[in-house]
Design an enzyme around this catalytic site. Sequence first.
Site, mmCIF file in Angstrom:
data_model
loop_
_atom_site.group_PDB
_atom_site.id
_atom_site.type_symbol
_atom_site.label_atom_id
_atom_site.label_comp_id
_atom_site.label_asym_id
_atom_site.label_seq_id
_atom_site.Cartn_x
_atom_site.Cartn_y
_atom_site.Cartn_z
ATOM 1 N N TYR A 53 4.784 -4.452 11.151
ATOM 2 C CA TYR A 53 4.028 -3.415 11.861
ATOM 3 C C TYR A 53 3.951 -3.661 13.371
ATOM 4 C CZ TYR A 53 2.369 -2.334 7.174
ATOM 5 O OH TYR A 53 2.292 -2.009 5.851
ATOM 6 N N HIS A 56 1.173 2.833 15.292
ATOM 7 C CA HIS A 56 -0.199 2.552 14.855
ATOM 8 C C HIS A 56 -0.723 1.236 15.436
ATOM 9 C CE1 HIS A 56 -3.117 4.575 12.503
ATOM 10 N NE2 HIS A 56 -3.007 3.921 11.370
ATOM 11 N N TYR A 100 -6.299 -4.736 8.011
ATOM 12 C CA TYR A 100 -5.529 -3.503 8.012
ATOM 13 C C TYR A 100 -6.408 -2.393 8.573
ATOM 14 C CZ TYR A 100 -1.733 -5.812 5.648
ATOM 15 O OH TYR A 100 -0.712 -6.666 5.360
ATOM 16 N N ASN A 131 -7.417 0.655 7.943
ATOM 17 C CA ASN A 131 -8.440 1.447 7.261
ATOM 18 C C ASN A 131 -9.730 0.688 6.979
ATOM 19 O OD1 ASN A 131 -6.386 3.289 7.334
ATOM 20 N ND2 ASN A 131 -6.156 3.478 5.131
ATOM 21 N N ASN A 190 -8.219 6.754 10.653
ATOM 22 C CA ASN A 190 -8.907 5.968 9.626
ATOM 23 C C ASN A 190 -9.541 4.688 10.146
ATOM 24 O OD1 ASN A 190 -8.514 7.784 7.512
ATOM 25 N ND2 ASN A 190 -6.459 6.996 7.121
#
Length: 185
Positions: free
Chosen positions: A14, A19, A65, A67, A113
Amino acid sequence: MLLVIGLGNPGKEYQYTRHNVGFIAIEKIANQYNSSFSTKKKFNCEIAETISDGQKIIFIKPTTYMNLSGKSVISVKTYYNIYPAKIFVIHDDIDLDTGRIKFKTGGGNGGHNGLKSIDGVIGNNYNRIRIGVGRPQNNQDVADYVLNHFSKPEYETVMQAIDRITSNFGLILENKLEEFKNKIA
């Protein structure tokens, strides 16, 4: 004391995704203050601390993470007794063109989120530094879009935006938020 949070997802896969623009930005800002991150399992984050002009700055990258970012934020906020007005969250925003930056205090989460998670534990009266990553094209799924890597031109544009944030971050320390907002736009 300031708490500065960069939102993103842990893991090399990631690292340079849309993001993770919050992680990319906070690493650059912390580096400017010669501060490096270490893992703090009790806070569910990587944390870096420094003092500048007599003011303590705590930088965090949640390892929960995206969320579940609120879990990390509430633990650090509670431990250090930091008021929401002294919390700054840096995050990606698909409603802004790539590289565009907006600063605001309070407000909605725009469907993000990570912000929803933070709002759920501390409310929404904190500061946000929103970095535009653009909108998906051709009916591409939003989740797929934000979890994909930047193209080279997009990455260069985003890094220029992050440079503007980094070079003007001292204005936040001086509590010149309106000037910061104008300089990064």
